[in-house]
Design an enzyme around this catalytic site. Structure first.
Site, short mmCIF file in Angstrom:
data_model
loop_
_atom_site.label_atom_id
_atom_site.label_comp_id
_atom_site.label_asym_id
_atom_site.label_seq_id
_atom_site.Cartn_x
_atom_site.Cartn_y
_atom_site.Cartn_z
CG ASP A 31 10.16 19.84 -4.16
OD1 ASP A 31 9.72 18.67 -4.15
OD2 ASP A 31 9.94 20.66 -3.24
CB ALA A 76 4.66 19.06 -7.02
CD GLU A 78 0.97 21.95 0.85
OE1 GLU A 78 0.92 21.23 1.87
OE2 GLU A 78 1.85 22.80 0.66
CB SER A 79 0.84 14.87 0.34
OG SER A 79 1.75 14.95 1.43
CB THR A 118 -4.53 9.78 -3.52
OG1 THR A 118 -5.04 9.10 -2.38
CG2 THR A 118 -5.42 11.02 -3.73
CG ASP A 119 -6.53 4.87 -2.07
OD1 ASP A 119 -6.05 5.92 -1.57
OD2 ASP A 119 -6.49 3.77 -1.49
CD GLU A 120 -6.65 10.15 1.46
OE1 GLU A 120 -7.29 11.17 1.74
OE2 GLU A 120 -5.63 9.78 2.08
CE1 TYR A 145 -3.44 14.88 -1.07
CE2 TYR A 145 -4.73 13.06 -0.16
CZ TYR A 145 -3.70 13.52 -0.96
OH TYR A 145 -2.95 12.62 -1.68
CE LYS A 149 -3.16 14.10 -5.73
NZ LYS A 149 -1.85 14.50 -6.34
CG ASN A 175 3.13 5.01 -1.71
OD1 ASN A 175 3.95 5.26 -2.58
ND2 ASN A 175 1.91 4.58 -2.00
CD GLN A 189 1.86 6.62 15.34
OE1 GLN A 189 2.16 6.90 16.50
NE2 GLN A 189 0.96 7.34 14.67
CG ASN A 244 -5.08 3.32 11.08
OD1 ASN A 244 -4.55 2.95 10.04
ND2 ASN A 244 -5.94 4.32 11.13
NE ARG A 268 -6.72 12.38 9.23
CZ ARG A 268 -5.87 11.69 8.46
NH1 ARG A 268 -6.31 10.88 7.52
NH2 ARG A 268 -4.57 11.80 8.65
#
Ligand code: NAD
Ligand code: DAU
Length: 329
Positions: A31, A76, A78-79, A118-120, A145, A149, A175, A189, A244, A268
């Site tokens: 890392d 690893a 950038e997330s 990721t699902d993104e 991002y 990915k 997650n 938050q 959200n 965003r």
């Protein structure tokens, strides 16, 4: 086992989970300790884990570590989407070049590889529909991002097909749990409430995410390592979808604050509307079931963890909020 990104949120929880449930593994973590990595997250398992500070783009270092491993689990990255909108360069470097560097090393040494994604990568779903992403959904990423990915997933698939690398992939939804950086939605938050700030909701708060406890994600990764089919992709998701706004209100209620005690902040850019994964393949082929079947209880336990572990998150809080203030959020 070589775990990349093992000082980050999911990677550190994976190392803890592996020490608890799979003591047969000897674990080494690679890392770079970026702003998102925290050495302290591994303190409870320090006697069981060898930590190597270093960059996954460092080909010589990666080669020497992979040569000594039977399996590589690659977390690893950038997330954070907001960071990628501000400065995409580290995302291209780590997520694409870093994954490429690892793939070349596992190819040379014939080492089993699992890629965490990721699902993104699929883009988003409409708010008013019930459909979900499946392993067949076409890639359509929205942010720098998710684009990097998506690119890293495609590299893995090509290395399987062209070079016979023994790799599997998993794409999980959002997650939650302990050790998550305070830049992310839920910890931000919760720690806002703990520091006397009001929670901040992007736009109207109608965007929907599917929340999976980090231990359920990591249990799925172990199932895939043991029984997953080489070359296959497995979608991971609890099925628990929430807007959200609903989550901010639940956090406030669980922390005994008025449920309207939050601020709306500018949205965003390109904000994905809804994520939801169809995890039928993982459930039917590998028998995965989420153990954290009550989001409310999992969230309450996560709030308790942040309450009890101020030493862990407090040092990052001020700088994180300053960078949000610069974005007007
Ligand atoms: P994180 O930002 O908390 O941790 C990332 C870790 O990677 C940090 O410890 C950081 O120091 C390390 N790192 C970054 N660049 C590096 C480099 N060049 N070399 C070596 N180490 C480097 O991320 P996370 O939320 O734990 O996500 C882990 C993985 O899971 C990522 O691949 C992410 O895309 C994926 N994922 C995350 C979620 C989520 O909800 N957080 C959901 C699905 C998939
Ligand atoms: O779906 C998996 C993805 O989940 C992972 O690939 C990413 O690494 C991870 O960061 C996460 O991406 P999101 O963009 O969904 O997570 P984030 O925590 O940034 O935001 C969750 C939702 O909350 C999103 O709709 C934006 C919103 N949000 C976020 C913050 C930080 C707010 O309303 N207020 C906030 O302060």
């Amino acid at each position: 086992m070589l775990v990349t990104g093992g000082a980050g949120f999911i990677g550190a929880n994976f190392v803890h989970y592996t020490v608890r449930h799979h003591p047969e593994y000897r674990i080494r973590v690679l890392d770079a300790l970026t702003y998102a990595g925290n050495r302290a997250s591994l303190a409870p398992v320090d006697d069981r884990v060898a930590f190597v500070p270093g960059d996954i783009c460092d080909a010589a270092l990666v080669d020497s570590l992979v040569a000594d491993a039977d399996v590589v689990v690659h977390f690893a990255a950038e997330s954070h989407v907001d960071n990628s909108l501000r400065d995409p360069e580290p995302f291209v470097r780590t997520n694409l070049i870093g994954t490429f560097t690892l793939l070349e090393a596992v190819r040379r040494h014939g080492v089993r590889f699992h890629h965490i994604s990721t699902d993104e990568v699929f883009g988003d779903l409409p708010l008013d529909a019930t459909g979900k992403f499946t392993e067949q959904t076409a890639y359509d990423p929205s942010s720098p991002y998710s684009a990097t990915k998506a690119g890293s997933d495609l590299l893995v698939r090509a290395w399987v097909r062209s070079y016979g690398v023994a790799a599997t992939l998993s794409n999980c939804a959002n997650n939650y749990g302990p050790f998550q950086h305070v830049e992310k939605f839920i910890p931000r938050q919760v720690t806002n409430v703990l520091t006397g700030e009001r929670p901040k909701l992007y736009g109207t708060g109608v965007n929907v995410r599917e929340w999976t406890h980090v231990d359920d994600h990591n249990a799925a990764v172990h199932l895939i390592l043991r029984q997953g089919r080489i070359g296959e992709t497995y979608l991971i998701g609890s099925g628990d979808e929430r807007s959200n706004r609903e989550i901010v209100e639940l956090i406030l209620a669980l922390m005994d604050r008025p449920t309207d005690g939050y601020d709306h902040v500018p949205d965003r850019p390109g904000h994905d509307l809804r994520y939801a994964n169809d995890s039928t393949r993982l459930r039917t082929e590998l028998g995965w079931r989420p153990r954290f079947d009550s989001f409310r209880d999992g969230l309450a336990a996560t709030i308790d963890w942040y309450r009890a572990n101020e030493w862990w998150w407090k040092p990052q809080k001020q700088a994180t909020e300053e960078s949000y203030r610069r974005l007007g959020r």
